[in-house]
Design a protein around this motif. Structure first.
Motif, mmCIF file in Angstrom:
data_model
loop_
_atom_site.group_PDB
_atom_site.id
_atom_site.type_symbol
_atom_site.label_atom_id
_atom_site.label_comp_id
_atom_site.label_asym_id
_atom_site.label_seq_id
_atom_site.Cartn_x
_atom_site.Cartn_y
_atom_site.Cartn_z
ATOM 1 N N LEU A 12 0.833 -1.226 -0.065
ATOM 2 C CA LEU A 12 0.030 -0.013 -0.031
ATOM 3 C C LEU A 12 0.844 1.083 -0.072
ATOM 4 O O LEU A 12 0.710 2.185 -0.717
ATOM 5 C CB LEU A 12 -0.905 0.156 1.292
ATOM 6 N N ARG A 13 2.038 1.059 0.818
ATOM 7 C CA ARG A 13 3.133 2.400 0.725
ATOM 8 C C ARG A 13 3.315 2.743 -0.548
ATOM 9 O O ARG A 13 3.547 4.086 -0.906
ATOM 10 C CB ARG A 13 4.112 2.230 2.023
ATOM 11 N N ALA A 14 3.775 1.843 -1.467
ATOM 12 C CA ALA A 14 4.283 1.934 -2.691
ATOM 13 C C ALA A 14 3.051 2.775 -3.613
ATOM 14 O O ALA A 14 3.581 3.531 -4.251
ATOM 15 C CB ALA A 14 4.714 0.608 -3.292
ATOM 16 N N VAL A 15 1.950 2.098 -3.558
ATOM 17 C CA VAL A 15 1.070 2.850 -4.152
ATOM 18 C C VAL A 15 0.799 4.365 -3.842
ATOM 19 O O VAL A 15 0.559 5.466 -4.233
ATOM 20 C CB VAL A 15 -0.417 2.052 -4.133
ATOM 21 N N GLN A 16 0.927 4.463 -2.473
ATOM 22 C CA GLN A 16 0.558 5.935 -1.972
ATOM 23 C C GLN A 16 1.749 6.824 -2.145
ATOM 24 O O GLN A 16 1.707 8.180 -2.391
ATOM 25 C CB GLN A 16 0.509 5.846 -0.298
ATOM 26 N N TYR A 17 2.909 6.269 -2.180
ATOM 27 C CA TYR A 17 4.071 6.985 -2.716
ATOM 28 C C TYR A 17 3.947 7.574 -4.225
ATOM 29 O O TYR A 17 4.528 8.498 -4.462
ATOM 30 C CB TYR A 17 5.360 6.167 -2.628
ATOM 31 N N HIS A 18 3.591 6.615 -5.102
ATOM 32 C CA HIS A 18 3.440 6.977 -6.506
ATOM 33 C C HIS A 18 2.192 7.962 -6.658
ATOM 34 O O HIS A 18 2.257 8.657 -7.682
ATOM 35 C CB HIS A 18 3.485 5.717 -7.417
ATOM 36 N N PHE A 19 1.181 7.744 -5.985
ATOM 37 C CA PHE A 19 -0.011 8.452 -6.081
ATOM 38 C C PHE A 19 -0.492 8.928 -4.766
ATOM 39 O O PHE A 19 -1.346 8.084 -4.009
ATOM 40 C CB PHE A 19 -0.940 7.415 -6.700
#
Length: 168
Positions: A12-19
């Motif tokens: 989830l953090r990766a998605v939140q980082y990019h978006f």
């Protein structure tokens, strides 16, 4: 965002980082879908037997907005979902329903050229005809998704309108 992360197999953090917001994720996904649809449509249009014939070209363009295969069926469903969300999300509406109407402008341009060469009826308003064709085919495609109409019925309607527009 959790569902997207799970489907992508990332945190989830990766998605939140990019978006950093749901809005940015939705906008990025919409842009990717549009680019992908555009690429597939251009490939199909380049395979036309007579792309210089305005009736053939418009017929092919209109078919791109009908659920003729799994890819276009999915794209139409996603389009409907974005449209519904844009009704209550002004930020998404500003991206999804941009001021420019490139498809209508393209269709109107094809109609103007057809009128110039005598292939289309001279008394028609290309802008109004383009608006009607694009919105009509979009709505008819939704009817096919809902099972209210068959593709054969929709094809007859499209052929009728193109027959009304083109003199040859």
């Amino acid at each position: 965002m959790r569902e997207v992360a799970a489907e992508a197999g990332v945190s989830l953090r990766a998605v939140q980082y990019h978006f950093n917001s749901k809005h940015r994720l939705l906008v990025a996904a919409l842009r990717l879908l549009n680019e992908d649809d555009d690429r597939h449509a251009r490939a199909r249009l380049s395979a036309l037997s007579d792309p210089a014939d305005p009736r053939t070209l418009l017929h092919a363009i209109m078919r791109e907005f009908l659920p003729l295969d799994g890819r276009r069926r999915m794209a139409l469903r996603v389009f409907a979902a974005y449209y519904a969300r844009s009704l209550t999300d002004p930020a998404l509406a500003s991206v999804f329903l941009a001021d420019s109407r490139p498809l209508e402008l393209l269709v109107a341009g094809i109609l103007r050229e057809a009128q110039r060469t005598g292939a289309a009826a001279p008394g028609l308003d290309p802008d109004h005809e383009a608006d009607l064709l694009v919105s009509g085919v979009s709505g008819l495609g939704m009817d096919v998704l809902h099972g209210r109409r068959t593709m054969a019925e929709v094809q007859r309607v499209v052929d009728y309108h193109l027959g009304r527009i083109f003199t040859v």
